[in-house]
Design an enzyme around this catalytic site. Structure first.
Site, PDB file in Angstrom:
ATOM      1  N   ARG A 101     -27.054  23.345   5.822  1.00 29.41           N
ATOM      2  CA  ARG A 101     -25.635  23.115   5.470  1.00 29.41           C
ATOM      3  C   ARG A 101     -24.869  24.358   5.894  1.00 29.41           C
ATOM      4  O   ARG A 101     -25.137  25.455   5.400  1.00 29.41           O
ATOM      5  CB  ARG A 101     -25.486  22.891   3.965  1.00 29.41           C
ATOM      6  CG  ARG A 101     -24.039  22.987   3.494  1.00 29.41           C
ATOM      7  CD  ARG A 101     -23.836  22.495   2.082  1.00 29.41           C
ATOM      8  NE  ARG A 101     -23.995  21.053   2.045  1.00 29.41           N
ATOM      9  CZ  ARG A 101     -23.743  20.300   0.972  1.00 29.41           C
ATOM     10  NH1 ARG A 101     -23.325  20.861  -0.156  1.00 29.41           N
ATOM     11  NH2 ARG A 101     -23.906  18.993   1.010  1.00 29.41           N
ATOM     12  N   HIS A 128     -21.003  14.808   7.784  1.00 34.91           N
ATOM     13  CA  HIS A 128     -21.919  14.770   6.624  1.00 34.91           C
ATOM     14  C   HIS A 128     -22.798  13.521   6.784  1.00 34.91           C
ATOM     15  O   HIS A 128     -22.713  12.577   5.994  1.00 34.91           O
ATOM     16  CB  HIS A 128     -21.105  14.729   5.330  1.00 34.91           C
ATOM     17  CG  HIS A 128     -21.885  15.075   4.102  1.00 34.91           C
ATOM     18  ND1 HIS A 128     -23.204  15.466   4.131  1.00 34.91           N
ATOM     19  CD2 HIS A 128     -21.523  15.082   2.783  1.00 34.91           C
ATOM     20  CE1 HIS A 128     -23.605  15.703   2.896  1.00 34.91           C
ATOM     21  NE2 HIS A 128     -22.607  15.471   2.066  1.00 34.91           N
ATOM     22  N   GLN A 131     -25.056  11.916   3.942  1.00 29.68           N
ATOM     23  CA  GLN A 131     -24.276  11.203   2.926  1.00 29.68           C
ATOM     24  C   GLN A 131     -23.958   9.788   3.395  1.00 29.68           C
ATOM     25  O   GLN A 131     -24.013   8.836   2.618  1.00 29.68           O
ATOM     26  CB  GLN A 131     -22.973  11.962   2.647  1.00 29.68           C
ATOM     27  CG  GLN A 131     -22.105  11.304   1.595  1.00 29.68           C
ATOM     28  CD  GLN A 131     -22.732  11.363   0.214  1.00 29.68           C
ATOM     29  OE1 GLN A 131     -23.114  12.433  -0.247  1.00 29.68           O
ATOM     30  NE2 GLN A 131     -22.855  10.225  -0.453  1.00 29.68           N
ATOM     31  N   ASP A 224     -12.737  11.243  -1.254  1.00 32.00           N
ATOM     32  CA  ASP A 224     -13.469  12.508  -1.289  1.00 32.00           C
ATOM     33  C   ASP A 224     -12.489  13.563  -1.785  1.00 32.00           C
ATOM     34  O   ASP A 224     -11.271  13.325  -1.802  1.00 32.00           O
ATOM     35  CB  ASP A 224     -13.977  12.830   0.138  1.00 32.00           C
ATOM     36  CG  ASP A 224     -14.830  14.090   0.206  1.00 32.00           C
ATOM     37  OD1 ASP A 224     -15.285  14.581  -0.845  1.00 32.00           O
ATOM     38  OD2 ASP A 224     -15.056  14.580   1.339  1.00 32.00           O
ATOM     39  N   CYS A 264     -18.506  10.803  -2.613  1.00 33.48           N
ATOM     40  CA  CYS A 264     -19.752  11.553  -2.366  1.00 33.48           C
ATOM     41  C   CYS A 264     -19.999  12.632  -3.412  1.00 33.48           C
ATOM     42  O   CYS A 264     -21.110  13.148  -3.494  1.00 33.48           O
ATOM     43  CB  CYS A 264     -19.732  12.156  -0.959  1.00 33.48           C
ATOM     44  SG  CYS A 264     -18.417  13.365  -0.701  1.00 33.48           S
ATOM     45  N   ARG A 292     -29.149   9.478  -1.853  1.00 34.45           N
ATOM     46  CA  ARG A 292     -29.313  10.618  -0.953  1.00 34.45           C
ATOM     47  C   ARG A 292     -30.803  10.869  -0.714  1.00 34.45           C
ATOM     48  O   ARG A 292     -31.232  11.102   0.412  1.00 34.45           O
ATOM     49  CB  ARG A 292     -28.667  11.884  -1.548  1.00 34.45           C
ATOM     50  CG  ARG A 292     -27.156  11.864  -1.625  1.00 34.45           C
ATOM     51  CD  ARG A 292     -26.512  11.908  -0.257  1.00 34.45           C
ATOM     52  NE  ARG A 292     -26.922  13.100   0.479  1.00 34.45           N
ATOM     53  CZ  ARG A 292     -26.398  14.319   0.341  1.00 34.45           C
ATOM     54  NH1 ARG A 292     -25.414  14.519  -0.512  1.00 34.45           N
ATOM     55  NH2 ARG A 292     -26.831  15.326   1.072  1.00 34.45           N
TER      56      ARG A 292
HETATM   57  N1  NVA Z   1     -15.639  16.964   2.222  1.00 28.90           N
HETATM   58  C1  NVA Z   1     -16.417  17.612   1.186  1.00 28.90           C
HETATM   59  C2  NVA Z   1     -17.734  16.933   0.987  1.00 28.90           C
HETATM   60  C3  NVA Z   1     -18.539  17.467  -0.173  1.00 28.90           C
HETATM   61  C4  NVA Z   1     -19.913  16.891  -0.288  1.00 28.90           C
HETATM   62  C5  NVA Z   1     -16.619  19.068   1.560  1.00 28.90           C
HETATM   63  O1  NVA Z   1     -16.884  19.369   2.726  1.00 28.90           O
HETATM   64  O2  NVA Z   1     -16.512  19.925   0.675  1.00 28.90           O
END
Ligand code: NVA
Length: 307
Positions: A101, A128, A131, A224, A264, A292
């Site tokens: 990540r 992502h 997800q 989100d 998410c 997940r």
């Molecule tokens: N768009 C959000 C997703 C979190 C899982 C972020 O990047 O923080």
């Protein structure tokens, strides 16, 4: 050639369906398949906060017979203390797969170019994809199908989740509508990339500025956070700009009667979504969070077979 999962369209539509079917089988029998038996070590690196991703990968790797090892991104100083390429070469000699990540998509592409082992995107600024596989698995469970469904993503449609919805939803043959104001829409090149997939699958990808028009007759409504990780400095402007896109009962009323709600997580009740909707009967967020693990197990097993 070693395969990676760096963006949703690293899997063809047929491969995406294969991975989702494998995820469903793994969910039904969580301890049956041991493709990481040995145990194979999977290195997990987090340069941004995590809860679901760390927990679900660690549990999933263990269920596959492997061994999760956490590499502290701050201690490793990837790209600062050592180049991404050198970190990749070292980790590729210690681990059978790498889960990362991070911020820049080009950094994870660099990791994949030099690791010699499969690399999985556990969220970047751009995508992502893990997800999305969990989301598609969840929709299949609740709706019995993906192709032909209308999925509406509300709010910051320029974020990683908006991009991933465009690509993965198109791959699944869904009709994806991305609804955000100007400045919060995916880049044209991303929309074109998704539309090229939709042409093949029979899906579609569109942008709709008006949230009510977007949500009309939707089967799936997704939102989100309005402030993605790394965007905290822009919080005040984002909360103001995106306020008309809040997913509340009034907006959800224009979706189909049996529409499901997805997020998410982490969610901010009272901002992008009301507590009434997030915690209400249409919400499938806890299934989504559980899935997940099953989806990522399928990704790891699939990549392990194709090293
Ligand atoms: N768009 C959000 C997703 C979190 C899982 C972020 O990047 O923080």
């Amino acid at each position: 050639m070693t395969r990676h999962f760096l963006a949703d369209d690293d899997f063809t539509p047929v491969e995406q369906a294969e991975v989702l079917a494998l995820a469903a089988r793994m969910k039904a029998a969580p301890f049956a398949a041991k493709p990481l038996e040995g145990p194979v070590t999977v290195a997990m690196i987090f340069d941004k906060p995590t809860l679901r991703t760390q927990a679900s990968f660690a549990a999933g790797i263990a269920e596959l017979g492997g061994h999760p090892t956490l590499v502290d991104g701050a201690l490793a100083g990837i790209g600062k203390r050592e180049s991404v390429a050198d970190v990749a070469r070292v980790l590729g000699r210690q681990a059978g797969q790498i889960v990362w990540r991070t911020y820049a998509q080009r950094a994870i592409e660099e990791m994949a170019a030099h690791s010699g082992v499969p690399v999985i995107n556990a969220l970047t600024d751009e995508f992502h994809p893990c997800q999305l596989l969990a989301d598609l698995l969840t929709i299949t469970e609740h709706k019995g199908t993906l192709a032909g469904l209308k999925a509406v993503f509300l709010g910051d449609a320029a974020c990683n989740m908006g991009n991933s919805w465009a690509l993965a939803g198109a791959s699944a043959g869904m009709h994806v509508v991305l609804s955000g104001p100007l400045g919060y829409q995916p880049e044209e090149s991303m929309v074109e990339r998704a539309r090229a997939i939709a042409v093949v699958t029979g899906g579609s990808v569109s942008i709709e500025v008006d949230p009510r028009a977007a949500v009309a007759d939707a089967d799936v409504v997704i939102t989100d956070t309005w402030v993605s990780m790394g965007k905290e400095d822009e919080s005040a402007a984002r909360l103001a700009d995106l306020a008309p896109y809040q997913l509340n009962a009034e907006l959800l009323a224009v979706a189909k009667d049996d529409a499901i709600v997805m997020h998410c997580l982490p969610a901010y009740r009272g901002k992008e979504i009301t507590a009434e909707v997030l915690d209400g009967p249409r919400s499938v967020i806890w299934d989504e969070a559980e899935n997940r693990r099953h989806a990522q197990k399928a990704v790891m097993a699939w990549l392990q077979d194709r090293r």
